[in-house]
Write an enzyme that holds these catalytic residues in place. Structure first.
Site, PDB file in Angstrom:
ATOM      1  N   HIS A 181       0.835  -1.203   0.000  1.00 37.76           N
ATOM      2  CA  HIS A 181       0.000   0.000   0.000  1.00 37.76           C
ATOM      3  C   HIS A 181       0.872   1.258   0.000  1.00 37.76           C
ATOM      4  CE1 HIS A 181      -3.999  -1.941   1.122  1.00 37.76           C
ATOM      5  NE2 HIS A 181      -3.143  -2.941   1.032  1.00 37.76           N
ATOM      6  N   ASP A 210      -7.067   4.473   2.709  1.00 36.38           N
ATOM      7  CA  ASP A 210      -7.777   3.243   2.357  1.00 36.38           C
ATOM      8  C   ASP A 210      -8.119   2.408   3.587  1.00 36.38           C
ATOM      9  OD1 ASP A 210      -5.171   2.508   2.861  1.00 36.38           O
ATOM     10  OD2 ASP A 210      -4.935   1.259   1.089  1.00 36.38           O
TER      11      ASP A 210
END
Length: 459
Positions: free
Chosen positions: A21, A118
């Site tokens: 990520h 996220d």
């Protein structure tokens, strides 16, 4: 163009604490910084050092340290999912849930236009407190979100998914791709597990999306336009596509050791196998993987973590394996320069776990693709590549246990590497077609410009 349209955007980024990520967010940050936009990147303290070398715009992409609070059962010094066993990832979320004050303080100080995140579900509320617009920026492909989204399935946010829920796509889904039974079972178990504050992983994710002004993806209309339209209709909010965001070609040369080794083999003859920075498979599956590579009779370079319970790759390899493959096989348990390796002319096949970053590098490299999806989004990624785009072959697995055998890997590799055969020839032609489309001059610029334009319209 009005002055407002030429003013650089200021975007704060706060990705989920996982290396994949961080890398994906930093990749977008670099593409935006390249065009003069300002990025404030919030990430754990020690992780900053790991990412500094891939931040070519330190004057525009500034790292801000987040201290990961202690949580019962979380090892001292652990900062991301890479530092813990998969079963302890919820402890990383628990620690992240304790960083609200740090995020609040940074947003009050920085006053960005947007906050990209996220996870988790409370981030939008903190952003709005400071007049910052929250955008859920996903590191998965659109198809995965469209398939699993609770709203698309007309299910309440607190619903705990079951295998039965996921075995078929949601109503109106624009494709025939779907999970296999074992994949649906695994995904339902993970998405329905408790991830803090009495909520499931999927509930926290979907609530965060619901509270955002838009949802962004590293994808493009050429590959996922139908999924983006479907998801936008289900969510009732903009779905922004930033393009495939292919990495820039490596500026550094391949390490001399790997270059010399690969140069010892003919053009397009080497199999490269990598399962990502986090994946650790069990010993029995590890054996089937390396023995499958051996069975092909082809030269191979594998970059995989030691299986659970083993300290080193050497101690885990099957008896006699090193002697039998000497001179044509190499298995590494440490980091390797993947972008340079997949573009080396000797590499003809990439056996991948189907992570989005690896798939982008594979498409750039142009080699034949064999897929072994290991969990969650990787299952749908594999279908996108093998069914929708038809650029890859999946290794056959058991319907009910997700296990593959060495013969299945051997068969898949030989199928794609036979460039005179129908399958190998078709995949190579499709790969070339997609490369021509996705690398067309100006296409990345067009997507980034459209992405920025959509963000300005949200201000």
């Amino acid at each position: 163009m009005s002055p407002q349209d030429s003013k650089p955007l200021h975007i704060a980024m706060y990705p989920w604490f996982a290396i994949g990520h961080f890398n994906s967010y930093l990749h977008l940050a670099n593409k935006l910084a390249q065009r003069g936009h300002i990025i404030s990147f919030l990430l754990p303290t020690k992780t900053q050092q790991k990412l500094a070398s891939i931040n070519p715009y330190p004057n525009l992409v500034t790292f801000f340290p987040i201290t990961v609070p202690p949580v019962d059962g979380l090892p001292a010094g652990a900062e991301s999912t890479n530092d813990v066993h998969p079963k302890d990832r919820s402890k990383i979320m628990a620690a992240r849930d304790l960083t609200q004050d740090q995020l609040d303080s940074y947003l009050a100080q920085l006053k960005p236009d947007f906050l990209f995140f996220d996870s988790p579900e409370w981030v939008p509320q903190v952003a709005r407190k400071h007049g910052v617009k929250p955008v859920y920026y996903a590191v998965f492909y659109v198809s995965m979100f469209a398939y699993c989204n609770l709203q698309a399935r007309n299910l309440p946010l607190n619903h705990r998914l079951t295998e039965g829920d996921l075995i078929e796509p949601p109503p109106g889904f624009p494709s025939s791709i779907k999970f296999r039974p074992s994949e649906a079972r695994t995904t339902a178990r993970v998405f329905s597990s408790d991830f803090g504050n009495g909520m499931t992983f999927l509930e926290k994710q979907d609530l965060g999306i619901q509270e955002s002004v838009a949802i962004g993806f590293r994808s493009c209309r050429e590959t996922e336009g139908a999924y983006a339209d479907f998801l936008e209709k289900q969510l009732g909010k903009p779905v922004l596509l930033a393009g495939f965001l292919f990495p820039d070609p490596p500026t550094s040369k391949l390490d001399e050791f790997f270059d010399n080794w690969l140069n010892g083999f003919g053009h397009g003859t080497v199999i490269y196998c990598a399962l990502g920075s986090e994946a650790s498979i069990e010993k029995d599956q590890f054996d089937e993987l390396v023995l499958g590579l051996e069975l092909t009779g082809m030269p191979f370079l594998a970059a995989i973590k030691p299986p659970a319970g083993y300290e080193t790759i050497e101690s885990a390899l099957p008896e006699g394996f090193i002697e039998r493959t000497k001179g044509r096989g190499m298995v590494r348990g440490d980091w390797v320069p993947q972008p340079q390796i997949v573009q080396h002319p000797s590499v003809g096949c990439f056996v991948s776990h189907c992570g989005t970053g690896s798939l982008s590098e594979a498409l750039m490299g142009g080699c034949q693709l064999v897929l072994i999806p290991l969990n969650l989004d990787q299952y749908i990624n594999a279908r996108l590549m093998s069914v929708d785009m038809r650029v890859a072959v999946e290794v056959e697995k058991g319907e009910n246990d997700d296990f593959f055998y060495k013969e299945a890997l051997q068969k898949a590799v030989e199928l794609v590497m036979d460039l005179e055969g129908q399958v190998g020839k078709e995949l190579k032609a499709n790969n070339a077609k997609w490369r021509e489309l996705l690398f067309k001059e100006g296409i990345e610029e067009s997507y980034i410009n459209s992405f920025v334009k959509s963000l300005r319209e949200l201000l």
